[in-house]
Design a protein around this motif. Sequence first.
Motif, PDB file in Angstrom:
ATOM      1  N   GLY A  32       0.674  -1.202   0.167  1.00 49.98           N
ATOM      2  CA  GLY A  32      -0.009   0.032   0.073  1.00 49.98           C
ATOM      3  C   GLY A  32       0.764   1.256  -0.017  1.00 49.98           C
TER       4      GLY A  32
ATOM      5  N   SER B 175       0.319  -3.442   3.547  1.00 47.09           N
ATOM      6  CA  SER B 175       1.646  -3.337   4.000  1.00 47.09           C
ATOM      7  C   SER B 175       2.044  -1.959   3.678  1.00 47.09           C
TER       8      SER B 175
ATOM      9  N   PHE C 254      10.650  -5.498   3.746  1.00 45.22           N
ATOM     10  CA  PHE C 254      10.721  -7.009   3.754  1.00 45.22           C
ATOM     11  C   PHE C 254      11.956  -7.289   3.585  1.00 45.22           C
ATOM     12  N   GLY C 255      12.969  -6.489   3.428  1.00 45.84           N
ATOM     13  CA  GLY C 255      14.376  -6.964   3.054  1.00 45.84           C
ATOM     14  C   GLY C 255      14.519  -7.618   1.626  1.00 45.84           C
TER      15      GLY C 255
ATOM     16  N   HIS D 124       2.433   3.277  -4.975  1.00 50.30           N
ATOM     17  CA  HIS D 124       2.383   4.277  -6.035  1.00 50.30           C
ATOM     18  C   HIS D 124       3.134   4.179  -7.275  1.00 50.30           C
TER      19      HIS D 124
ATOM     20  N   ILE E 173       9.760  -1.562  -5.130  1.00 44.86           N
ATOM     21  CA  ILE E 173       8.823  -2.691  -4.348  1.00 44.86           C
ATOM     22  C   ILE E 173       8.148  -3.350  -5.494  1.00 44.86           C
TER      23      ILE E 173
ATOM     24  N   LYS F 178       5.100  14.511 -10.795  1.00 44.51           N
ATOM     25  CA  LYS F 178       5.366  13.026 -11.690  1.00 44.51           C
ATOM     26  C   LYS F 178       3.902  12.820 -12.152  1.00 44.51           C
TER      27      LYS F 178
END
Length: 257
Positions: free
Chosen positions: A7, A32, A52-53, A75, A81, A197
């Motif tokens: 999220g 998340s 999360f790594g 986004h 991500i 953007k």
Amino acid sequence: MHVLVLGGTTEARRLAELLVAALPEDARVTSSLAGRVASPRLPPGEVRVGGFGGADGLAAWLRTHQVDALIDATHPFAGTISFNAAAAASAAHVPLLALRRPGWVPGRGGDWHPVGSLEEAARTLPALGRRVFLTTGRMGLAAFAGLDALWFLMRSVDAPEPPYPARMEVLLDRGPFTAEGERELIRRHRVDVLVTKDSGGAATAPKLAAAREAGIPVVVVRRPPVPEGVAVAGTPERALDWLRGPGGGRTGAQPSG
Ligand code: NAP
């Protein structure tokens, strides 16, 4: 059954609301958040915060928490991500959907200057204006740090950290914004160029109409692509359809009305 929503956007929050309402009571909906915003608006359902790594960490999380479907509702400019989500979903064999709101279009008479990066936006600016309304967020301001001849009105949710432009006023605010408010900002600060953007969405779109009305140019940073092969939905409602269909599968959500 367990759905993980990556999220940090209005659409992700809306999606969590839809899922919590539509899925059976014993279903888990986890949102998340990266943890970038000091006091985020929290969605319903479960919430976890922090990275999360990398892709391996996310894949491990999907397995450990027995996630049945992953929806990347981050986004459009959160490229890392999204890339990690594609790799992790593939490794953990979890169906993945990207929820991406449609990009903006210039509108009649809009003086748009599309660029590929913040750095290119910075190179473009001196030829277009001297008083800049900078709405690309607090990250990446280093790209504009060397532009000493320009003045910036920089708007973001949380305060930026250096390096940033020497001549800069910070406006801490979070959308949705109104056309009237945006017009007034442009007028009061004698803004002669806008940088944004291509985030899409209604909440921050009024600045574009205000810029068009004021006859000022708009530097628009193009989106990074969605990772290859990932299904895309344009709205939270379409994402719910995907979850109910063969792509998302196995969730037991019943069609509403
Ligand atoms: P990014 O560059 O794509 O991600 C950088 C790292 O942050 C990721 O590798 C991941 O860390 C962590 N991360 C990002 N989103 C996460 C999430 N939803 N849950 C858990 N970890 C997450 O992302 P970004 O551009 O910094 O954006 C961060 C967050 O802000 C995103 O959730 C995005 O939706 C939101 N946001 C971004 C923008 C923008 O313009 N970029 C604008 C508005 C909101 P690990 O590798 O450790 O997992």
